[in-house]
Design a protein around this motif. Structure first.
Motif, PDB file in Angstrom:
ATOM      1  N   THR A  96       0.978   4.148  -3.032  1.00  0.00           N
ATOM      2  CA  THR A  96       0.868   5.569  -2.538  1.00  0.00           C
ATOM      3  C   THR A  96       2.019   6.163  -3.204  1.00  0.00           C
ATOM      4  OG1 THR A  96      -0.238   4.908  -0.730  1.00  0.00           O
ATOM      5  CG2 THR A  96       0.306   7.149  -0.549  1.00  0.00           C
ATOM      6  N   LYS A 152       0.853  -1.063   0.126  1.00  0.00           N
ATOM      7  CA  LYS A 152      -0.009   0.098   0.170  1.00  0.00           C
ATOM      8  C   LYS A 152       0.883   1.184   0.160  1.00  0.00           C
ATOM      9  CE  LYS A 152      -3.441  -0.223   2.196  1.00  0.00           C
ATOM     10  NZ  LYS A 152      -4.797  -0.333   3.333  1.00  0.00           N
ATOM     11  N   SER A 178       1.587   9.265  -5.919  1.00  0.00           N
ATOM     12  CA  SER A 178       1.951  10.482  -5.657  1.00  0.00           C
ATOM     13  C   SER A 178       2.885  11.141  -6.712  1.00  0.00           C
ATOM     14  CB  SER A 178       2.396  10.726  -4.590  1.00  0.00           C
ATOM     15  OG  SER A 178       3.381   9.965  -4.078  1.00  0.00           O
TER      16      SER A 178
END
Length: 112
Positions: A29, A25, A33
């Motif tokens: 992320t 996870k 980003s």
């Protein structure tokens, strides 16, 4: 004689286990980003009139965002299907209702 584990080793083992559970996870992320930052950089390049570079950069960024999102969704779906089964958790059916014991002892009063 058995060696006693220190509090630090126990704490570190728990943190490492938690890190391994959420590593994917966190990686998704980070990649997402970073790709969003690429999209904003492509807008900056467009303002500098570098249209071809901006267009190719934004295309790659969107491909990265979609690729990571789809891959993570498929992985999560596979984990949930293997954990809960295809139809989800099966809820047990309630036991079949039996007739009331007192109604059988008194007789059939429904015919009044």
């Amino acid at each position: 004689m058995e060696k006693k584990k220190s509090k630090f080793r126990i704490w570190f083992a728990e943190k490492r286990k938690k890190w391994n559970e959420t590593y994917e996870k966190r990686l998704c992320t980070l990649i997402t980003s970073n790709a969003i930052a690429w999209v904003w950089c492509s807008y900056g390049l467009a303002l500098l009139r570098r249209y071809e570079i901006a267009q190719s950069l934004s295309q790659e960024a969107v491909r990265t965002i979609l690729g990571v999102a789809i891959a993570y969704a498929v992985k999560s779906l596979g984990e949930n299907v293997s954990k809960y089964g295809y139809k989800g958790k099966q809820i047990p059916e309630p036991p079949a209702e039996t007739e009331d014991e007192f109604a059988n002892a008194r007789g059939n009063d429904d015919e009044l």
